[in-house]
Design a protein around this motif. Sequence first.
Motif, short mmCIF file in Angstrom:
data_model
loop_
_atom_site.label_atom_id
_atom_site.label_comp_id
_atom_site.label_asym_id
_atom_site.label_seq_id
_atom_site.Cartn_x
_atom_site.Cartn_y
_atom_site.Cartn_z
N PHE A 1 0.82 -1.21 0.00
CA PHE A 1 0.00 0.00 0.00
C PHE A 1 0.86 1.26 0.00
O PHE A 1 0.47 2.28 -0.57
N VAL A 2 2.02 1.18 0.60
CA VAL A 2 2.92 2.34 0.66
C VAL A 2 3.26 2.81 -0.75
O VAL A 2 3.14 4.00 -1.07
N PHE A 3 3.68 1.89 -1.59
CA PHE A 3 4.05 2.25 -2.96
C PHE A 3 2.82 2.50 -3.83
O PHE A 3 2.86 3.32 -4.74
N LEU A 4 1.73 1.81 -3.53
CA LEU A 4 0.50 2.02 -4.29
C LEU A 4 -0.02 3.44 -4.10
O LEU A 4 -0.39 4.12 -5.06
N TRP A 5 -0.03 3.92 -2.86
CA TRP A 5 -0.50 5.28 -2.61
C TRP A 5 0.44 6.31 -3.22
O TRP A 5 0.01 7.35 -3.72
N ALA A 6 1.74 6.05 -3.22
CA ALA A 6 2.69 6.95 -3.87
C ALA A 6 2.40 7.01 -5.37
O ALA A 6 2.46 8.10 -5.98
N ALA A 7 2.08 5.88 -5.96
CA ALA A 7 1.74 5.86 -7.39
C ALA A 7 0.45 6.63 -7.65
O ALA A 7 0.34 7.35 -8.65
N VAL A 8 -0.52 6.51 -6.75
CA VAL A 8 -1.77 7.28 -6.90
C VAL A 8 -1.48 8.78 -6.82
O VAL A 8 -2.01 9.56 -7.62
N LEU A 9 -0.62 9.19 -5.89
CA LEU A 9 -0.25 10.60 -5.80
C LEU A 9 0.41 11.07 -7.08
O LEU A 9 0.10 12.17 -7.58
N LEU A 10 1.31 10.26 -7.61
CA LEU A 10 1.97 10.62 -8.87
C LEU A 10 0.96 10.80 -9.99
O LEU A 10 1.02 11.78 -10.75
N VAL A 11 0.04 9.88 -10.11
CA VAL A 11 -0.97 9.96 -11.18
C VAL A 11 -1.85 11.19 -10.99
O VAL A 11 -2.16 11.91 -11.95
N LEU A 12 -2.25 11.46 -9.76
CA LEU A 12 -3.12 12.62 -9.50
C LEU A 12 -2.43 13.94 -9.87
O LEU A 12 -3.05 14.82 -10.46
N PHE A 13 -1.17 14.06 -9.52
CA PHE A 13 -0.45 15.29 -9.82
C PHE A 13 -0.07 15.37 -11.30
O PHE A 13 -0.18 16.44 -11.92
N GLU A 14 0.40 14.28 -11.86
CA GLU A 14 0.84 14.30 -13.26
C GLU A 14 -0.31 14.47 -14.25
O GLU A 14 -0.14 15.05 -15.31
#
Length: 149
Positions: free
Chosen positions: A5-18
């Motif tokens: 989940f740690v890396f999954l949420w980081a990926a979600v943050l990246l997608v949201l910002f990008e």
Amino acid sequence: MEFSFVFLWAAVLLVLFESGIWPSGELADDAAVCYNLSVVGIFMVIILIPMSLKLMSLRTVKASFAAEDSAIVERNYRRWCEIRMAILAVTGWTNLVFYYLTLDSTGGFCALITALALCFCWPSQDKFVYETLSLSDGKGPEAEKKEIP
């Protein structure tokens, strides 16, 4: 698996910002805010990463592994791993958000440093055996090797 989940949420943050769903660079014009967020991110990395790396050697953690019942030791180990991962996750996510809000590379570098530290703290069965054995009896695997004649 649950620690992914740690890396999954980081990926979600990246997608949201990008993707522009969350706007990036909102605070890039204010130099004082950029500086303060960079300092907060750096202090989080300087304080929380070494603390999480040394967490299993703290007296409180060692005492929780001294139980006789292996189920209790496993539960305590899991809890301390979750605490350690949470410390690193919050540090990484915060620095990732700081990077996208300020577009200053400091937050990105701090997030990468935190991701690297996560690799060293990732729980596994081998680490469980090593850390609970070496921390619970005070001897550890090193002492067992030395005791063999």
